[in-house]
Design a protein around this motif. Sequence first.
Motif, short mmCIF file in Angstrom:
data_model
loop_
_atom_site.label_atom_id
_atom_site.label_comp_id
_atom_site.label_asym_id
_atom_site.label_seq_id
_atom_site.Cartn_x
_atom_site.Cartn_y
_atom_site.Cartn_z
N GLY A 1 0.78 -1.24 0.00
CA GLY A 1 0.00 0.00 0.00
C GLY A 1 0.80 1.28 0.00
N ASN A 2 2.08 1.21 0.34
CA ASN A 2 2.94 2.40 0.29
C ASN A 2 3.35 2.75 -1.14
OD1 ASN A 2 4.40 -0.09 0.41
ND2 ASN A 2 6.29 1.04 0.64
N ILE A 3 3.08 1.83 -2.06
CA ILE A 3 3.43 2.06 -3.47
C ILE A 3 2.14 2.16 -4.30
CG2 ILE A 3 4.59 1.10 -5.51
CD1 ILE A 3 6.54 -0.26 -3.47
N ILE A 4 1.29 1.16 -4.22
CA ILE A 4 0.00 1.20 -4.91
C ILE A 4 -0.93 0.16 -4.30
CG2 ILE A 4 0.61 -0.47 -6.74
CD1 ILE A 4 -0.96 1.43 -8.68
N ARG A 5 -2.22 0.51 -4.24
CA ARG A 5 -3.25 -0.42 -3.80
C ARG A 5 -4.15 -0.73 -4.99
NH1 ARG A 5 -4.08 -1.03 1.58
NH2 ARG A 5 -6.28 -1.49 1.26
N GLY B 1 -5.23 -3.91 -11.48
CA GLY B 1 -4.83 -3.13 -10.31
C GLY B 1 -4.26 -4.03 -9.22
N ASP B 2 -4.89 -5.19 -9.02
CA ASP B 2 -4.40 -6.13 -8.01
C ASP B 2 -3.03 -6.70 -8.39
OD1 ASP B 2 -6.54 -5.72 -6.38
OD2 ASP B 2 -7.53 -7.63 -6.78
N TYR B 3 -2.82 -6.98 -9.66
CA TYR B 3 -1.50 -7.46 -10.10
C TYR B 3 -0.44 -6.38 -9.88
CZ TYR B 3 -3.12 -11.88 -12.08
OH TYR B 3 -3.63 -13.14 -12.23
N MET B 4 -0.80 -5.12 -10.12
CA MET B 4 0.12 -4.02 -9.85
C MET B 4 0.47 -3.99 -8.35
SD MET B 4 -1.86 -1.31 -12.29
CE MET B 4 -1.02 0.19 -11.81
N PHE C 1 -8.05 -10.17 -6.42
CA PHE C 1 -9.22 -10.23 -5.54
C PHE C 1 -8.94 -10.85 -4.18
CE2 PHE C 1 -10.76 -10.39 -9.95
CZ PHE C 1 -11.45 -9.19 -9.99
N PHE C 2 -7.67 -11.12 -3.87
CA PHE C 2 -7.29 -11.60 -2.54
C PHE C 2 -6.31 -10.61 -1.92
CE2 PHE C 2 -8.63 -15.47 -4.67
CZ PHE C 2 -9.40 -16.11 -3.69
N THR C 3 -6.52 -10.28 -0.66
CA THR C 3 -5.66 -9.31 0.01
C THR C 3 -4.36 -9.96 0.50
OG1 THR C 3 -6.56 -9.79 2.20
CG2 THR C 3 -7.71 -8.12 0.89
N THR C 4 -3.42 -9.12 0.89
CA THR C 4 -2.18 -9.67 1.47
C THR C 4 -2.44 -10.24 2.87
OG1 THR C 4 -1.57 -7.39 2.09
CG2 THR C 4 -0.50 -8.33 0.15
N ASP C 5 -3.53 -9.82 3.53
CA ASP C 5 -3.92 -10.46 4.80
C ASP C 5 -4.28 -11.92 4.55
OD1 ASP C 5 -3.53 -8.28 6.41
OD2 ASP C 5 -5.64 -7.75 6.60
N THR C 6 -5.06 -12.16 3.49
CA THR C 6 -5.43 -13.53 3.14
C THR C 6 -4.19 -14.32 2.72
OG1 THR C 6 -7.66 -12.87 2.47
CG2 THR C 6 -6.84 -14.95 1.58
N ALA C 7 -3.31 -13.69 1.95
CA ALA C 7 -2.06 -14.34 1.53
C ALA C 7 -1.23 -14.73 2.76
CB ALA C 7 -1.25 -13.42 0.62
N ASN D 1 -17.78 -3.52 12.69
CA ASN D 1 -17.09 -2.37 13.32
C ASN D 1 -15.67 -2.72 13.78
OD1 ASN D 1 -18.38 -4.03 15.31
ND2 ASN D 1 -17.91 -2.50 16.85
N ILE D 2 -15.32 -3.98 13.70
CA ILE D 2 -13.98 -4.42 14.15
C ILE D 2 -13.18 -4.85 12.93
CG2 ILE D 2 -12.72 -6.15 15.49
CD1 ILE D 2 -15.13 -6.21 17.41
N ARG D 3 -12.06 -4.17 12.72
CA ARG D 3 -11.25 -4.49 11.55
C ARG D 3 -9.95 -5.16 11.99
NH1 ARG D 3 -13.95 -5.65 8.01
NH2 ARG D 3 -12.23 -5.50 6.55
N VAL D 4 -9.96 -6.48 11.97
CA VAL D 4 -8.74 -7.24 12.28
C VAL D 4 -8.05 -7.57 10.97
CG1 VAL D 4 -7.81 -9.35 13.30
CG2 VAL D 4 -9.76 -8.21 14.38
N MET D 5 -8.76 -8.34 10.15
CA MET D 5 -8.34 -8.68 8.80
C MET D 5 -9.61 -8.78 7.97
SD MET D 5 -5.51 -11.71 9.24
CE MET D 5 -3.78 -11.38 9.51
N ASP D 6 -9.49 -9.00 6.68
CA ASP D 6 -10.71 -9.19 5.90
C ASP D 6 -11.32 -10.55 6.24
OD1 ASP D 6 -10.03 -11.22 3.50
OD2 ASP D 6 -8.30 -9.97 3.91
#
Length: 237
Positions: free
Chosen positions: A51-55, A70-73, A136-142, A190-195
């Motif tokens: 996310g410091n480069i691109i999301r 966008g996700d591949y980027m 379509f998968f986040t780095t949290d899921t990864a 309301n609680i954001r731990v991971m997706d």
Amino acid sequence: MGKRVLVKFSGEALASENGYGIDTSILKFIASEIKSLVENEIEVGLVVGGGNIIRGVSAAKEGIIKRSSGDYMGMLATVINAVALQEALEYNGIKVRVQSAIKMEEICEPFIVRRAIRHLEKGRVVIFAAGTGNPFFTTDTAATLRAIEIGAQMIIKATKVDGVYDKDPNKFADAKKLDRLTYEDAMNDNIRVMDDTAIALAKDNSLPIVVCNMFEKGNLLNIINGDFSKASIVTNS
């Protein structure tokens, strides 16, 4: 088997004060924290966001760039961060390997789970880059997926806050820290731990999720040794 963990850093955490790019002083701090784990014979896997480069979601917002592109980027951005983290760790005398879910042999190894486990057994830190290799998968899921694949005993999400709160502590002065949560609690809106995909994967595999402040010196080692006083933990009970 000894202690084996996976630590997930957000890409934004590497950014300088202007919110983008890579701050080498933060790399230096992270490297020293990871070194303390290695010196205590803890096997460490790392995942860092981009996310410091691109999301990917942000890149696709206007509709000009497709979400999948966008996700591949975004995945490529995580490789840049992984290489930077590798350099910082090696500068501190730590043996490291980067494994990417997207093949780019000139830069790093392809992700092969057996090879990753062998590196860990030899005391090398393994940085898993390029997410899952799928859009379509986040780095949290990864990170959760890699933690399960390598048989990590927990996944530590290192953030800028010292745990999970019932609402955003940056916006609400009366926000309460939640020391222990169930996976169901962690999926509340309301609680954001991971997706939710990451949490569901952790739940299905009984993988504890620990959320902590990455800038609290010595906290990672304390958590792995069982001290969750400066963190929040998500488990079955």
